[in-house]
Design an enzyme around this catalytic site. Sequence first.
Site, PDB file in Angstrom:
ATOM      1  N   TYR A 181       0.842  -1.204   0.000  1.00 55.71           N
ATOM      2  CA  TYR A 181       0.000   0.000   0.000  1.00 55.71           C
ATOM      3  C   TYR A 181       0.878   1.255   0.000  1.00 55.71           C
ATOM      4  O   TYR A 181       2.108   1.192   0.065  1.00 55.71           O
ATOM      5  CB  TYR A 181      -0.978  -0.049   1.174  1.00 55.71           C
ATOM      6  CG  TYR A 181      -1.891  -1.262   1.106  1.00 55.71           C
ATOM      7  CD1 TYR A 181      -2.556  -1.580  -0.081  1.00 55.71           C
ATOM      8  CD2 TYR A 181      -2.083  -2.098   2.202  1.00 55.71           C
ATOM      9  CE1 TYR A 181      -3.380  -2.696  -0.174  1.00 55.71           C
ATOM     10  CE2 TYR A 181      -2.910  -3.215   2.120  1.00 55.71           C
ATOM     11  CZ  TYR A 181      -3.559  -3.510   0.934  1.00 55.71           C
ATOM     12  OH  TYR A 181      -4.366  -4.611   0.842  1.00 55.71           O
ATOM     13  N   ASP A 271       2.728 -13.322   4.493  1.00 56.02           N
ATOM     14  CA  ASP A 271       2.206 -12.759   5.737  1.00 56.02           C
ATOM     15  C   ASP A 271       1.182 -13.687   6.358  1.00 56.02           C
ATOM     16  O   ASP A 271       1.137 -13.864   7.577  1.00 56.02           O
ATOM     17  CB  ASP A 271       1.546 -11.405   5.435  1.00 56.02           C
ATOM     18  CG  ASP A 271       1.172 -10.678   6.698  1.00 56.02           C
ATOM     19  OD1 ASP A 271       2.088 -10.427   7.504  1.00 56.02           O
ATOM     20  OD2 ASP A 271      -0.013 -10.378   6.892  1.00 56.02           O
ATOM     21  N   CYS A 367     -15.114 -19.612   8.102  1.00 57.28           N
ATOM     22  CA  CYS A 367     -14.001 -20.294   8.776  1.00 57.28           C
ATOM     23  C   CYS A 367     -14.301 -21.779   8.881  1.00 57.28           C
ATOM     24  O   CYS A 367     -15.400 -22.171   9.256  1.00 57.28           O
ATOM     25  CB  CYS A 367     -13.798 -19.703  10.172  1.00 57.28           C
ATOM     26  SG  CYS A 367     -12.592 -20.610  11.164  1.00 57.28           S
TER      27      CYS A 367
END
Length: 697
Positions: A181, A271, A367
Site C-alpha cells: 500500500y 504474511d 471459517c
Amino acid sequence: MAQMNPKYSVLFEPVRIGPVTAPNRFYQVPHASGMTEANPRVRAAFRGTKAEGGWGVVSTGAVSTHPSSDDSPLPFGRLWDDNDIKSHTLATDVIHEHGSLAAIELWHGGASVMNRTSRLVGYSPSGLPWAATHVGFMGHQRPRVMDAKDIRDVIHWQVEAARRARAASYDIVYVYAGMGYLGYEFLIEEYNQRSDAYGGSVANRVRFVRELLEATKEAVGEDCGVALRISLEELRAKPSEHYASEAHEVVALMADLPDLWDVKMDSSPTDCGASRFRPEGAHEPVIEFVKQATDRPVVGVGRFTSPDTMVSQINRGVLDLIGGARPSIADPFLPNKIREGREDEIRECIGCNICISSWHDGVPVRCTQNPTAGEEWRRGWHPEKVPAAGSDCRVLVVGSGPAGLEAALTAARRGYEVTLAERKEELGGRLLFETRLPGLSAWGRVRDYRLQALQQMGNVDIYPGSEMQADELLAMEHGHVLLATGSRWTRHLYSSLEIPVGRLEQPGVYTPDNLAAGIVPEGPVLVYDFDNFYMGGVVAEFLARQGLQVSYATPAGHASAWTVMTNEQPFVHRMLHDLNIELFTLSLLTRHTGETATLENIFSGAPREVAARSVVLVGHREPEDEVYQALMAREAEFRDAGIRSVSRIGDAMAPGALVHAVYSGHLHARLLDEPNDPGYLRDIQIGVVPPGPAYPD
Ligand code: ADP
Ligand code: SF4
C-alpha cells in the site's frame, strides 16, 4: 471452575499504548473480514464477539481514508465522510462493552488499488503500478506520480479520517505502511524513484510515513494511541550502509514515533501463509529485532494458538502483544479459555486460509473451524453457546467426518442424547487420508478438537466399526437421524466447453479414494486435476515423495488454480518445480492407453502424448448417499420407528470443502426440532440520505 495456569499470567498483563491501555496482551490485529459499510451489524457482532472472548484489542480491517483508495470489487471499510461514522460506532460500542480497546486500520492503497468504482486516478510515489503482473490486481491505468499537493492531500485525508475515527470512539488509530500500500511504496527503493525530499536515501523514503504519523498524532494523539503497521520482509533483505538492513534503519529512524509497532510480512502468501507451507511463528526471523530498537510496544502475528508459544514470544523479548487474526477467527474465546484454565478447549486454527479466500471472493468471512464466524448477527449464532435441545428425542449421526463430528458435538452441547456411528474403526472421515498428505497434518485439528470434546461428554455414545444401513437405522429408536456419509471422487471428464464427456473407467485410472485405500499406482503417473483446489497438487506431491515419476496436468492456467484464493499457489508451483514434477497447463485429458496419456490444448486442440502407466483423476466428487436414499424409500415406516427427521449433511448432501461440511453439520444440529430453517437476517447500510437530486418515484 478450573484456574488459570500461573505460567500464563504474563499474557494477562495490561500494556500501555500511548494514552490508552490494553487490558491484556491478546491483540486482534487488523484483518480483512469481507464486511463493509454495507453490513455494519454483521461486522459489529463479528468484532464484538472477539471482545467478549477476551481479546484486549479488537481491530477493523483496512478502512479507506478517501475514494482514491478504492479496492473494489474487493471489500473494504470506509471513513470517507461523517456519514460513515455511525456504522463504525456500532462496532466500537460493543467492543467497549466488553472492556476491550477498539483499533482502526486507516488505509490508503496507493498504486495497489484500481479505483474501479470511484474512477479516480490512483496515487503512487513514482507512477509504477503495484503487482502489475498479478492477474487479480491488473488494471489498465497507471497511477499518477504524486506531487507536493498530492502528498499534502493524502496526509490531510488521513487526518480527517483519524478525527472521524476518534468521533467513532476508536482508541487506537493506525498509519499503514505495509503490504504494497501507499506508505510501503514510499519505503521501497524500487517503487520510490523520486528525486525530491521523499525519495533517495532511507531517511527521505521514510519521510512520507513519518509525516503521516506526526499528523495523526497531532490530530488525535492525546486521546488515541497511534500505531504504525509496517511490512519488513523486503526491507530486511536490503543491505544498509550503517545498519544491519534497511528494516533496521527504518525502525531506528522512527523508533519512538508511533505508540505501537505492528510488524508483519509483505505479501499475503508470506504474511498469512497456509499451514501447508508455512509453520506457526514464521514471521519471527524477520521481525524479531524490532523490540530491541524501540521502547514502544510491539505486536506481531504467527498463527499463534498455543499459550506456551505466546509466553515464549513475550519472555524471549520478541513481542509485547500477541497478535492474532486467524486464531481469533477460529476461536474468538481463545483468551478467555486460557484465563479460565481451559486451554485444551481452544479451537485451533488449522491454517487452511478459507477465511482469506472469502475476502478474495469479496464476501464476509467463513471459517473451517468456527462455523459461527460471520453468523453472529445474521443467524444469532454464538461460538460458545447453543440453544437447549428442543425435545428429548435421541440423535443418531452416521459418519464421523467433519460434518458428522460437528453435528454430533453441537447436538450434544444442546443437551441431546447423541449416538455417533462410523463404519471404519477410526474416526475422522476424509481427514484420515487427507491429514496424511504432505503439509496437511494441522487439518487434523478439525477432528481432534471435536473428538476430544465428544469423548468427555456423558450424553454421547460413539460406535466405530459400525456400518449402518436402512434396517439398522429404522431399528435404532432415535428421533433424529443425520446422515454424514460423505462423498466419493468420480472418473468424470469434461470437454473444453465444460460439458461432461463420460467417465474414464479403465485399469490404471485412479482417484484419491484409491490412494486413500492404500493403492500405489504404477509409475510414471499423470495427475490430472480439474478440481483446482489443493487435492491435485498435494496428491502429486504425495506420489513424488514416494519416489514415483509424476507429471501434473490441468485445463487451468495454473497448477491448483483456485489456491490463489488461499495464498498457496506460489508455493504449489515451487513445490512442483522442486520435486521435478512436469507441469502441463491448459491441457485436457482425452485418452489413456495404459502406457501414455493424451493431452489436448484447450484452445487449439493440439495433442501431445505424455508417458503415464497410471492416471490419478482429481475432478469431481459425488455424494455417497445410498443409505439416505434407501432410508427415504421407507418413509412410511418412520412413524413406527419413532423417527421424526432425517437429513443428509456435509458431503453426503453436496460435496464441498471442509468448511462446507463443518457448517452443514453445525447448521443441521442447530435446526433439530426447528420446523423450518429461519434463514438469516439481512443487514443494510446505516441510513444516510446522500445529497443530490432525489431519485424519481
Ligand atoms: P463429510 O466431509 O461430509 O464429513 P466424510 O467423507 O469426511 O464426509 O465422512 C464420511 C464418513 O461417513 C466416513 O468416515 C465414512 O466411513 C462414513 N460412512 C459412510 N457410510 C456409512 C455408513 N453406512 N455407516 C457408517 N458410517 C458411514
Ligand atoms: Fe484458520 Fe482456516 Fe479458520 Fe482461517 S478458515 S481462521 S485458516 S481455520
